[in-house]
Design a protein around this motif. Sequence first.
Motif: not given
Ligand code: NDP
Length: 399
Positions: A9-12, A35-36, A39, A59, A61, A83, A105, A141-143, A183, A346
């Motif tokens: 539930a992060g930015g992407v 996890r949270t 959000k 969850i 994960a 995640a 991603t 986007f990349d990859p 991240n 992304t």
């Molecule tokens: P964030 O850190 O903003 O979000 C990650 C989310 O995953 C958070 O909500 C986090 O929970 C959750 N999370 C982490 N660990 C667990 C777990 N064990 N169980 C459940 N949830 C979990 O990251 P982004 O949104 O910036 O990035 C997400 C993904 O996108 C990453 O894998 C990143 O590498 C990938 N990415 C790919 C790109 C591409 O172009 N291919 C470019 C940019 C990113 P919590 O809120 O509790 O921290």
Amino acid sequence: MARILLIGAGGVASVAAHKCVQNSDVFTEMMIASRTKSKCDDLKKKLSGQGTDITTAEIDADDVDALIELINDYKPDVVLNLALPYQDLTIMDACLATGVDYVDTANYEPLDTAKFEYKWQWAYRDRFKDAGLTALLGSGFDPGVTGVFCAYALKHHFDTIETIDILDCNAGDHGYPFATNFNPEINIREVTADGYYYENGEFHRVDPMSIKRTYDFPQIGEKDMYLLYHEELESLAINIPGVKRIRFFMTFSESYLTHLRCLENVGMTSIEPIEFNGTEIVPIQFLKALLPDPASLGPRTVGKTNIGCIFTGYKDGKPKTYYLYNVCDHQESYKEVGAQAVSYTTGVPAMIGAKMLVTDTWKGPGVFNIEEFDPDPFMDELNKIGLPWHESFDPDMVD
Ligand code: NDP
């Protein structure tokens, strides 16, 4: 029509959730699990009442059994893993156990080694194939789009591609002295690693940030960029037949690099755990806690991203160059989905990847990198869903 389980539930994930709702004719039901849970609930509050029936769940994960239980309860058509790369294998295991297709991603990374390799996920090929399931790797986007661009260039513009330069420019300014756009832990692990490029059948190592070029990016202007290793190089070297050289460059400002060098010199970017006041901490994870949350950069980031690929090769016996790229505006993204362009670029392709699977536009079974599928339907979706692409047949080249 389809039920999607979004993990993270992060930015992407936030962008992908917005885009699923904008495509509520396809994604009629969506669970956001992370996890949270708060959000996920915040996202649900923002997106409810727009056509997609949304539920949320907490969850971990990393826990395969918990994932299996969640998936069996919700019975999604596809799991979209947004995640972190550390969770790729547990989520793939759970998808296999429950018979559900998988999309991510970013490739799997073990927590203790910053490696960007597909070998762990490619090892699942037979299991996904035997189960009649599809895993789509790297649909960001990349990859992601960069791989689709390569497949599109090969399909429509070249008989053979000789070189590919992937150029990733983020000219966004968030006003902080130092912050990462996604991240921080994953971002810093990526940019402090050795650089590699592919040439004549092998990967060549270079010191981190040791190859610098300046490029005049369309709609942005001149920026310094550095050669990095990026995970799509590994799959493209195999999936683009005959390619002789592939390089990846990313832009960084002098200020970003100075901060990073300083943090590195004092050990703050290390992934080796240390003991502090009787508690074990991983320096880079502590640094992440200090840095601005990437999701909070949206309102303050101005400027554009430009990510694309320059190809050289041959068509009908004649040499040809071709540049395919997307430009995305941070403030436009923020206005539309409440996130800056790095999350936007992304999250949009992540949703498109899931859409390709649930509509049976792309079919396995097996484990696939994105360039292995027909690029045309994905390229059409990019134009429709917010990431229009541009092409040039006379680009400046990277020397
Ligand atoms: P964030 O850190 O903003 O979000 C990650 C989310 O995953 C958070 O909500 C986090 O929970 C959750 N999370 C982490 N660990 C667990 C777990 N064990 N169980 C459940 N949830 C979990 O990251 P982004 O949104 O910036 O990035 C997400 C993904 O996108 C990453 O894998 C990143 O590498 C990938 N990415 C790919 C790109 C591409 O172009 N291919 C470019 C940019 C990113 P919590 O809120 O509790 O921290």
